[in-house]
Scaffold this motif. Sequence first.
Motif, PDB file in Angstrom:
ATOM      1  N   SER A  96       0.962  -1.303   0.039  1.00 33.41           N
ATOM      2  CA  SER A  96      -0.007  -0.205   0.102  1.00 33.41           C
ATOM      3  C   SER A  96       0.832   1.210   0.005  1.00 33.41           C
ATOM      4  CB  SER A  96      -0.928  -0.238   1.082  1.00 33.41           C
ATOM      5  OG  SER A  96      -1.554   1.375   1.210  1.00 33.41           O
ATOM      6  N   ARG A  97       1.903   1.153   0.802  1.00 34.34           N
ATOM      7  CA  ARG A  97       2.636   2.412   0.923  1.00 34.34           C
ATOM      8  C   ARG A  97       3.637   2.898  -0.575  1.00 34.34           C
ATOM      9  NH1 ARG A  97       8.205   2.931   1.423  1.00 34.34           N
ATOM     10  NH2 ARG A  97       8.410   0.569   2.008  1.00 34.34           N
ATOM     11  N   VAL A  98       4.057   1.515  -1.034  1.00 32.50           N
ATOM     12  CA  VAL A  98       5.065   1.868  -2.160  1.00 32.50           C
ATOM     13  C   VAL A  98       4.032   2.228  -3.445  1.00 32.50           C
ATOM     14  CG1 VAL A  98       6.347   0.594  -4.156  1.00 32.50           C
ATOM     15  CG2 VAL A  98       6.702   0.260  -1.478  1.00 32.50           C
ATOM     16  N   LEU A  99       2.864   1.706  -3.674  1.00 37.59           N
ATOM     17  CA  LEU A  99       1.847   1.898  -4.762  1.00 37.59           C
ATOM     18  C   LEU A  99       1.415   3.521  -4.411  1.00 37.59           C
ATOM     19  CD1 LEU A  99      -0.384  -0.922  -4.997  1.00 37.59           C
ATOM     20  CD2 LEU A  99       1.273  -0.642  -6.252  1.00 37.59           C
ATOM     21  N   GLY A 100       1.331   3.886  -3.225  1.00 37.54           N
ATOM     22  CA  GLY A 100       0.858   5.519  -3.063  1.00 37.54           C
ATOM     23  C   GLY A 100       1.814   6.149  -3.489  1.00 37.54           C
TER      24      GLY A 100
END
Length: 550
Positions: A96-100
Amino acid sequence: MTTHHSTPGPPLAPWDPPQGPGRRSRTALKAVLAVLLVLALTALGLYVAKAGPFARAGANGPDPAAAAQARGFLADWSQDRLDAAGARTTHPAEASRVLGSFTSGLEITRPRLTAGVPRAAEGGAVEVPFTARMPVKDLGTWTYTSRLTLRQAKDAWLVDWKLSLVHPRLSNVAKFRLEREDTSEPKARDRHGKTLTSAATPSLAPVLAQLADGGAGPRGAIRLVDRTSGDVLRTEARFGAKEVSEEPVRTTLDSDWQSAAEHALAAEPKHRNASLVALRSDTGEILAVANSPAGGFNRAVSGTYAPGSTFKIVTSSALLMKDAVRPDTIVDCPKQLVVGKEFHNVETSSFPDATFRKDFTESCNTAFISLRGTLAPTALGDVAREYYGIGQEWHIGIPSYDGSVPAPKDETEKAASMIGQARIQANPLIMASVTATATTGRFRMPHLVPDPKDTTKTTPLPARVSSDLRTLTRATVTEGTARVLADLPGEIGGKTGTAEVSDDAPNNGWMVARRGNVAIACVVEGGVTGSGSAGPILHELLSRVPGDGS
């Protein structure tokens, strides 16, 4: 019910089949054929079940549930449901963090992710390739391919989280960086070689930005960089022109006319939105493009407005060519006229037994509407396109809106079209061109750059019609609604216009004018009347530039 009984006859003699080699041969043949038929049916069954056109999905391929999970992950990512996308992976929080950070850091507005055909991989995994189309804000779309690997965990398939699934080159040692290149104002010169800048003439800010690189727009790139040093490893995508010319852009603009146009708009006392275009009638060369406020949307050449009574120049052309009127023809001008709805004149004025000249100079709506029956439904659109170039594709050097005069849907629309309302759309560029065409008798495509591409095809106005239009526009200044320009030197012609916007909004005010070799058009949003709002702006402009544009 009747019962039938059969009567027994004599006993039948037993049947003895023929003996000998013929019997054995036929029996063996039947057995062989039966075996072959069984084998053929078995092979066909296998083909149909496993490899044929009706093979069952998943019968001999990846589990459909894995493909569904992959599609769900891509859908959540594309819709910015990043927590949901992460939950479909083996490392939810990190995913979730990387995609954001990937989409926000590269200013990607809405990813478009398309799954390909799944295939089996080693260890019971499933691979799903996908195509990523990443729109980068104000630059363009970055397109690449990558793949997801799914592994079964308990009773569910999960996306095996790796940085490389976001992009094959994303890793623990390399990341992407968005670089926006300098899009500072290009060097530009006017028709006399003078430097043009938006600092001196603020209205040119959108014009010069559009002229840069032939309108290619902003430039930028996505670079793959070393996470530690920041060094660029490669360029993944580039947007806009690769090279920017250092040569100044040549334009047809005139610094004196441009400066005068800016001052004239600035003098508008109520600071309403207003736009203006001035051009040479004999060539179509644009001398000035001005908007107030100066920045943002270039309404002067791309706006869409009902032109109101300034369009009566085109309507008059159609009527004169049809011989429906002459300037001295009596065409009554009543206060109102009902054609599906009530039409009236500004301030409900009336001129009984008026000549067509009087109707034109006083901009009598009811007189023009009363003549609608003399023209075919498509006449205004045909004249606008064939003689004035309206609706054809213009190449002025920057994006522009080139007008629309659609055929009316009913008699009420036809009445409104006669006075530049209904669905007729124009802007100052178009109405300045209309004024120039009426004055010279021939359409010349307006343009901001020398030697433009011209694909328009028009017919010259009949000499008599052009002569009548010059007389009518001159009389509008000397004795009609454009008297605000009457005190200026030179032979000035003009036409005012008041265009309805809606029932609860003030009318837009229009005025077009000609002097010497220059044609001008101005619109003031919410200006109520053309003579009261656009008139003073054109007076100020013509007072500041006494020349005729030669």
